[in-house]
Design a protein around this motif. Structure first.
Motif, mmCIF file in Angstrom:
data_model
loop_
_atom_site.group_PDB
_atom_site.id
_atom_site.type_symbol
_atom_site.label_atom_id
_atom_site.label_comp_id
_atom_site.label_asym_id
_atom_site.label_seq_id
_atom_site.Cartn_x
_atom_site.Cartn_y
_atom_site.Cartn_z
ATOM 1 N N ILE A 127 34.110 40.441 39.782
ATOM 2 C CA ILE A 127 35.417 40.463 40.410
ATOM 3 C C ILE A 127 35.954 41.827 40.923
ATOM 4 O O ILE A 127 36.539 42.146 41.716
ATOM 5 N N LEU A 128 35.317 42.898 39.926
ATOM 6 C CA LEU A 128 35.579 44.342 40.236
ATOM 7 C C LEU A 128 34.869 44.684 41.501
ATOM 8 O O LEU A 128 35.429 45.197 42.427
ATOM 9 N N ASN A 129 33.647 44.311 41.931
ATOM 10 C CA ASN A 129 32.996 44.407 43.053
ATOM 11 C C ASN A 129 33.860 43.593 44.338
ATOM 12 O O ASN A 129 34.237 44.354 45.477
ATOM 13 N N ALA A 130 34.261 42.638 44.118
ATOM 14 C CA ALA A 130 35.005 41.855 45.187
ATOM 15 C C ALA A 130 36.304 42.371 45.438
ATOM 16 O O ALA A 130 36.643 42.579 46.607
ATOM 17 N N GLU A 131 36.974 42.814 44.428
ATOM 18 C CA GLU A 131 38.268 43.623 44.477
ATOM 19 C C GLU A 131 38.209 44.999 45.173
ATOM 20 O O GLU A 131 39.175 45.273 45.933
ATOM 21 N N PHE A 132 37.180 45.672 44.951
ATOM 22 C CA PHE A 132 37.054 47.037 45.524
ATOM 23 C C PHE A 132 36.769 46.811 46.957
ATOM 24 O O PHE A 132 37.023 47.684 47.589
ATOM 25 N N ALA A 133 36.074 45.714 47.212
ATOM 26 C CA ALA A 133 35.797 45.147 48.617
ATOM 27 C C ALA A 133 36.995 45.163 49.370
ATOM 28 O O ALA A 133 37.159 45.597 50.524
#
Length: 585
Positions: A133-139
Motif C-alpha cells: 500500500i505504501l508503494n501504491a500510495e507513493f505512486a
C-alpha cells in the motif's frame, strides 16, 4: 420576551441548517447518511457557532431520514454548495496528518517507480499489505508507478499456489501494478553479472563445509578459497552452473571484509546450489542466486527508483549498494519504515504452518489470522486496510497496535450498507399468551424506510439466553419493533409473558427476538486473540455460538456483511450451513 423568542427561532434555524449540511455531506461520502455519524459534526459546528444544543437526536434522525429519500441527482444538487468547502478541509487535513509521514526524501513528481517484492513461499499478511500500500500510495502522490516483483529463487520453499494467491491478494487490495516480473525468469541475466564480479576479482567459489564457514565468520579468518585465481573461480562457477556440484558443496561468495562491523559484509553468499525442481523453471537451473545478488540487480535494470523496506533489513543495504557500484549499475534510493505488528497475532510462516498442521487453526484463512485471505474471509474491506496502514505513514517507530484500530476503520465502511437482522444466541422459548397472530414489517436498515422484511408472528418466540437470565416474574421488556411484554412465569422450559397495551415509563430491556414460524438455525465463529505475549495459543481464541436467526437470512448472498442487532457485524461465511463469522461490534 419577544427578543428572546426571536433569538431562539434564529438559533433553531441555524442549527437546522447545520444538521442538514452534515447529513448531506455524510450521505455523499458513504452512500447513505447515518444518524450516529452525523451527530458528531453537528455538535462540533453548533459549538463553534455558539448555538445551544440540548436534545437534537430527533432532529438529526428526521433530517437523515429525509436526506436518504433524495434521488442521487437531488442529493448531488444539495451537496454542490458544500463541495468546495469539503474538499478544502479534506486537503488541509491530508497535509496536516498524512503528508508529514508520506514524504520520500529525494523524490519528485514523475520520478517514482516502486516495486512490491513478495517471495512466493507463503500467503500475504497485513505486514506485506503495508509495504504494498505504501508503494501504491507513493505512486499516486508522485505520479509514478509500482511493479510487482516475484522474488522466486528458492525452489525449496516456493509454489505456484503462492504466486496465484499473491496476485489475487494484490488485486483485491485495489493495487494496479504496471508490470509483473519474476526473478527466476532472469537467472541468466544475474549469472552474467556474477561473472563480472568474478572477473573483477570481487567474487570467489567457496567449497568449505557449512560449519567451517560459520566458524570463520565469527573468528574473522578468511576462507581458504579466497586466494583462488580469477580463472580458477571462472571454471568453478561454470561447474556450479552446469550442475557439476552437489547441493551444499559449492557457493559463490562476495569478497568482503571478514572483520567488518556489519556481519552481512563478511563474504556473503551470492549463489548457492539447490537440487529441488523449481515450480516455474523445473530443472533448468541448479545454481540459484540469493536475494542479496538478484534483487538489487533486477531493481536497477527494471528502473526501480525507490525501495521501501522494513528497517530490520538496514544492515543489508550496504551489500546491495556495494554490489551495484561494483557492477556499474544505478543505485535506487532507500527508505526505511517500521514493521506493523498487531497484538495477539502471528505472521511467521513457520509458526502458522505448525498451527495448521497441528489442527490448532483451520487453515491460512482462519479468521483469527492476519493473512489477507483471513481478513477477507472475516469481512475486512480492502479500503479499511488502506486507511489503517496510512494512519502510520512512513513511521520508523516500531510499535504494536490492537486489531480494534483496523476494525474501527472497517466499521466506517460497512456500517452504512449493512442490513440489520435479529439473532438470538442459545435460544430460550418465550410464549406470549395474549399475542394473536399478526403481520410484522421490520426495517432492513433503521436509517432507511426503503427496504423491509415481513413476517407472520404468533405467540411462540425465542429470545437469547443472555437476555432470559436477566428476567424474572414481573419484569417488563420491549421486544424490539414488536410489543411490550410483562413476564408472568420463568421456568427451565422457558418464559411466559403477556403483552401490555398501556404506555410503559420504564422498561428493563429492549431485546431482539425471532418467531418460531420464521427462523433458521445458524452457527457463528467468534475469533478472539490468538496468542498471548509469549506466543502461546490461547485456549479461547475461537468461540462458537449457536442460535436462531430470522428466515430473511435465506435472501442473503454468501459473503454478504450484515449487522445482528445488539450483537455486532457479521459475514455470511457459508450459506449452505448458515455459518457466520463475527467481524466486530
Amino acid at each position: 420576551m419577544g427578543k428572546t423568542s426571536t433569538k431562539q427561532k434564529i438559533a433553531a434555524t441555524e442549527l437546522n441548517a447545520i444538521i442538514r449540511k452534515c447529513a448531506i455531506i455524510n450521505a455523499m461520502q458513504y452512500g447513505k447518511a447515518v444518524s450516529s455519524a452525523v451527530m458528531g459534526p453537528v455538535v462540533q459546528m453548533a459549538k463553534e457557532n455558539n448555538l445551544p444544543i440540548t436534545d437534537i437526536k430527533k432532529d438529526v434522525d428526521l433530517m437523515v431520514k429525509n436526506i436518504n429519500k433524495m434521488t442521487k441527482t437531488d442529493l448531488e444538487g444539495a451537496y454542490a454548495p458544500f463541495k468546495t468547502e469539503v474538499e478544502q478541509k479534506k486537503l488541509k487535513k491530508a497535509k496536516e496528518t498524512a503528508l508529514p509521514n508520506m514524504i520520500l526524501e529525494g523524490v519528485t513528481k514523475g520520478n517514482f517507480i516502486g516495486r512490491i517484492p513478495p517471495e512466493p513461499s507463503g500467503y500475504l499478511h497485513v505486514g506485506h499489505a503495508k509495504q504494498a500500500i505504501l508503494n501504491a500510495e507513493f505512486a499516486k502522490i508522485y505520479a509514478g508507478q509500482v511493479n510487482l516483483f516475484i522474488d522466486d529463487t528458492n525452489p525449496d520453499k516456493e509454489k505456484q499456489e503462492y504466486v496465484d494467491s499473491i496476485i489475487r491478494d494484490i488485486k483485491w487490495l485495489g493495487i494496479n501494478y504496471t508490470k509483473i516480473y519474476y526473478a527466476s525468469d532472469n537467472v541468466e541475466v544475474v549469472y552474467a553479472y556474477a561473472r563480472k564480479l568474478i572477473e573483477k576479482g570481487k567474487a570467489y567459489v567457496c567449497m568449505c563445509e557449512q560449519a567451517e564457514i560459520k566458524e570463520r565468520r565469527v573468528s574473522g579468518a578468511d576462507c581458504k578459497h579466497k586466494g583462488q585465481s580469477i580463472s580458477e573461480n571462472n571454471v568453478l562457477f561454470e561447474d556450479m552452473v552446469n550442475k557439476k556440484f552437489k547441493e551444499g558443496k559449492a557457493i559463490l561468495r562476495y569478497k568482503g571484509d571478514m572483520n567488518s562491523q556489519n556481519a552481512v559484509m563478511r563474504d556473503p553468499v551470492l549463489v548457492r546450489i539447490i537440487e529441488a525442481p523449481h515450480y516455474r523453471q523445473g530443472n533448468k537451473y541448479r545454481a540459484w542466486p540469493l536475494y542479496d545478488l538478484s534483487t538489487p540487480i533486477l531493481d536497477s535494470l527494471n528502473g526501480v527508483t525507490d525501495i521501501i523496506r522494513s528497517k530490520e533489513f538496514a544492515m543489508r543495504e550496504e551489500l546491495g549498494q556495494t554490489l551495484l557500484n561494483e557492477l556499474g549499475l544505478r543505485v535506487p534510493r532507500m527508505h526505511q519504515e517500521a514493521r506493523l505488528n498487531i497484538r495477539g497475532n502471528v505472521t511467521q510462516k513457520r509458526v502458522i504452518t505448525k498451527l495448521v498442521t497441528d489442527k490448532v487453526i483451520d487453515g491460512w484463512d482462519d479468521p483469527r489470522l492476519m493473512t489477507l485471505m483471513a481478513l477477507k474471509r472475516r469481512g475486512v474491506r480492502p479500503n479499511a486496510i488502506w486507511a489503517f496502514v496510512l494512519k502510520f505513514g512512513m513511521s520508523r517507530n516500531d510499535g504494536t497496535v490492537g486489531l480494534e484500530m483496523l476494525m474501527a476503520e472497517n466499521k466506517k465502511i460497512i456500517e452504512p450498507m449493512a442490513k440489520h437482522l435479529f439473532f438470538v444466541k442459545d435460544p430460550r422459548p418465550l410464549e406470549i399468551v395474549n399475542l394473536t397472530q399478526k403481520i410484522v414489517k421490520l426495517k432492513l436498515n433503521p436509517n432507511s424506510d426503503k427496504d423491509h422484511r415481513e413476517y407472520t408472528v404468533g405467540s411462540k418466540l425465542y429470545i437469547s439466553e443472555d437476555d432470559a437470565v436477566k428476567l424474572k416474574v414481573g419484569s417488563i421488556v420491549r421486544l424490539k419493533d414488536l410489543v411490550d411484554v410483562k413476564i408472568l412465569n420463568v421456568s427451565e422450559q422457558g418464559l411466559v409473558g403477556e403483552t401490555i397495551d398501556q404506555e410503559i415509563d420504564k422498561k428493563d430491556n429492549i431485546i431482539q427476538w425471532v418467531s418460531s414460524e420464521n427462523m433458521q438455525k445458524c452457527k457463528m465463529l467468534v475469533p478472539n486473540t490468538l496468542v498471548n505475549n509469549k506466543g502461546e495459543v490461547l485456549p479461547n481464541s475461537l468461540t462458537i455460538w449457536v442460535g436462531f436467526v430470522e428466515s430473511y437470512v435465506n435472501n442473503l448472498k454468501e459473503h454478504e456483511i450484515i449487522q445482528f442487532e445488539r450483537v455486532g457485524y457479521v459475514i455470511l461465511d457459508k450459506k449452505d450451513s448458515l455459518q457466520f463469522i463475527f467481524i466486530s461490534k
